[in-house]
Design an enzyme around this catalytic site. Structure first.
Site, short mmCIF file in Angstrom:
data_model
loop_
_atom_site.label_atom_id
_atom_site.label_comp_id
_atom_site.label_asym_id
_atom_site.label_seq_id
_atom_site.Cartn_x
_atom_site.Cartn_y
_atom_site.Cartn_z
N HIS A 200 0.80 -1.23 0.00
CA HIS A 200 0.00 0.00 0.00
C HIS A 200 0.83 1.27 0.00
CE1 HIS A 200 -0.14 1.48 4.31
NE2 HIS A 200 0.32 0.28 4.53
N CYS A 323 1.07 7.53 14.05
CA CYS A 323 1.01 6.92 15.37
C CYS A 323 0.92 7.95 16.49
CB CYS A 323 2.24 6.06 15.62
SG CYS A 323 2.79 5.22 14.15
C1 LIG Z 1 3.99 1.90 6.56
C2 LIG Z 1 5.29 1.43 7.11
C3 LIG Z 1 5.40 0.20 7.78
C4 LIG Z 1 4.20 -0.66 8.07
O1 LIG Z 1 3.67 -1.25 6.93
P1 LIG Z 1 2.19 -1.88 7.00
O2 LIG Z 1 2.03 -2.56 5.68
O3 LIG Z 1 1.27 -0.72 7.16
O4 LIG Z 1 2.17 -2.82 8.14
C5 LIG Z 1 6.64 -0.20 8.23
N1 LIG Z 1 7.71 0.55 8.02
C6 LIG Z 1 7.67 1.74 7.38
C7 LIG Z 1 8.91 2.52 7.16
C8 LIG Z 1 6.45 2.22 6.91
O5 LIG Z 1 6.40 3.40 6.29
#
Ligand SMILES: *Cc1c(COP(=O)(O)O)cnc(C)c1O
Length: 394
Positions: A200, A323
C-alpha cells in the site's frame, strides 16, 4: 482536494485495481488445491513471486508473502534473533528512528535478554557507516536499519552498511517500505540479507507485503498452521492482493525515472517556498531524501492545529507519523534528530504523489504560509518568542 500524505498510504493504481478485481472474480481457487481452479491461483501466486523477486534482484524462492510491512519487519527481526540466540549471539544494532514495527519488536527481544544498541542518526537524519562498523561486536547477530525514513524521508547509506555487515559476517535487515517502488533497490548490490516491503506504499492494496530473505536464512514462522509459503507463513494466501501488489510494483518501477524527475522538481519547489516562512527548518538532509518527502518544523505553533486548518482548506497532510496523532508525545523521529519538544510539536510532513502539479504545490505553499501566520497570531509561545521572553531555536 490535495492529497499529500503518500507516506501514510497511497491510492491504488488503476492497474492494481483492475488486476485485483479480475482475480477476485475469476481466480478464487485455493492455491493449495490440485484441481484447475486451485492451480490457476497457484500460477498467479508464483508469477507474482517471480516478478517481485526480479524487481529487487532476488530469486523467487527468497520471497515470502506477508500481511504487510509490519509483519515482514517482525518476522525478519525475530528470525535473525533466533539464529543469533542459537549461537549465543544476542546483540542487535538499530537506530532510534525506526518504524515502531521494528522498535517494538526490539523492545520485546530486550525483555527476552537481547542487548540493543540504537545508533545516532545525527541532525541530518543519517546513520554514519563507520559508526555501524564500530558498534558491531563478537556477539552481534543483526543490524537492522531502515532504507528510507517514513517521516523525514532520509535515505540511508544502505550499500555501505550492507558491505560492512557482509564483511563482518552479521545479518543485515532493512525496512524498505518507503523505498521499494520509489527509488532503485537491489538486494545484491546493497548486500541485503533481509528486506521488508508493503504494497500500500506503492499504489498496491493494503494488508499485503513481502519479506525477502537471502537463501540459507531460516525464517521463524510467526503463524503456525499449513505448509503455505514453504512453511514460513501458514494460512491461505491473499491471491488477489498479491497479484495486485506485483502489478503495482511493476508499474511503479517502469514509471520510476519519469516520476522521480517530476517529484524532485515538485519537492524542491515546495521546500524553497516553505523555507521563506520565518523560524522554520527542513527536517532531514536536503539531498539524501525521498523524491516526494517534505518535512518541516515551524517554531511557535502546534502541528495538530496546522493539520486541522490545512484539512479545512482541502490539503491532507500529516504531522509526521500517524502513530503520534491523538497523543501529546512528539514524534520519536524528530526527537532522534535532536529537535527539542517545543519545536518537534510544530511539525508538518507533506509526502507528494506522482500526480501532484505545480499549481497544487503553489497552493500548498500559499496555504501553509497563511495558516502558520494565523496560528502564530494567537499563540502564547509565539508571543514569548517575539517579545524576547524566550529565545528562538530556529
Ligand atoms: C507503513 C510502514 C510500515 C508498516 O507497513 P504496514 O504494511 O502498514 O504494516 C513499516 N515501516 C515503514 C517505514 C512504513 O512506512
Amino acid at each position: 482536494m490535495i492529497y499529500a500524505d503518500n507516506a501514510a498510504t497511497t491510492r491504488m493504481s488503476e492497474k492494481a485495481i483492475q488486476t485485483m478485481t479480475t482475480l477476485l472474480e475469476e481466480t478464487w481457487g485455493n492455491p493449495s488445491s490440485l484441481y484447475e481452479h486451485g492451480q490457476k491461483a497457484k500460477t498467479v501466486l508464483e508469477n507474482a513471486r517471480a516478478e517481485i523477486a526480479a524487481a529487487i534482484g532476488a530469486d523467487a524462492r527468497e520471497i515470502t508473502f506477508t500481511s504487510g510491512g509490519s509483519e515482514a519487519d517482525n518476522q525478519a527481526i525475530r528470525s535473525a534473533a533466533e539464529i543469533g540466540r542459537a549461537k549465543g549471539k544476542m546483540h542487535i544494532i538499530s537506530t532510534a528512528f525506526e518504524h515502531h514495527a521494528v522498535l517494538h519488536t526490539l523492545e520485546r527481544l530486550k525483555k527476552e535478554g537481547f542487548e540493543i544498541t540504537l545508533l545516532d542518526v545525527h541532525e541530518n537524519g543519517l546513520v554514519v557507516p563507520s559508526e555501524v562498523e564500530a558498534a558491531i561486536r563478537e556477539d552481534t547477530c543483526l543490524v537492522t536499519i531502515m532504507y528510507a525514513n517514513n517521516e523525514i524521508g532520509t535515505i540511508q547509506p544502505i550499500r555501505e552498511i550492507g558491505e560492512i555487515c557482509r564483511k563482518k559476517n552479521v545479518l543485515f535487515h532493512t525496512d524498505a517500505v518507503q523505498a521499494i517502488g520509489h527509488i532503485p533497490v537491489s538486494v545484491i548490490e546493497d548486500h541485503i540479507d533481509l528486506l521488508s516491503s508493503s504494497a500500500h506504499k506503492f499504489h498496491g492494496p493494503k494488508g499485503v507485503g513481502f519479506l525477502y530473505a537471502k537463501r540459507g536464512i531460516r525464517l521463524t514462522p510467526l503463524i503456525e498452521g499449513g505448509a503455505q509459503e514453504r512453511g514460513r507463513r501458514a494460512g491461505t494466501e491473499n491471491v488477489p492482493g498479491i497479484g495486485a501488489m506485483a502489478a503495482a510494483l511493476k508499474e511503479s518501477i517502469e514509471k520510476m525515472p519519469e516520476n522521480t524527475a517530476h517529484l524532485l522538481r515538485m519537492r524542491d519547489r515546495l521546500i524553497a517556498g516553505l523555507s521563506e516562512i520565518p523560524h522554520c527548518a527542513l527536517n532531514g538532509d536536503a539531498e539524501k531524501r525521498l523524491p516526494g518527502n517534505v518535512s518541516f518544523c515551524f517554531e511557535g505553533i502546534e502541528g495538530e492545529s496546522l493539520l486541522l486548518m490545512l484539512d479545512d482548506m482541502g490539503i491532507q497532510a500529516s504531522s509526521g507519523s500517524a502513530c503520534t496523532s491523538g497523543s501529546l508525545d512528539p514524534s520519536h523521529v524528530l526527537l532522534a534528530i535532536g529537535r527539542v519538544h517545543d519545536v518537534a510539536h510544530g511539525s508538518l510532513r507533506l509526502s507528494l504523489g506522482e500526480d501532484i502539479t505545480e499549481e497544487q504545490v503553489d497552493e500548498i505553499i500559499r496555504s501553509v504560509k497563511e495558516v502558520v501566520t494565523s496560528l502564530r497570531g494567537f499563540s502564547p509561545v509565539w508571543r514569548d518568542l517575539t517579545s524576547g521572553k524566550k529565545p528562538f531555536i530556529l
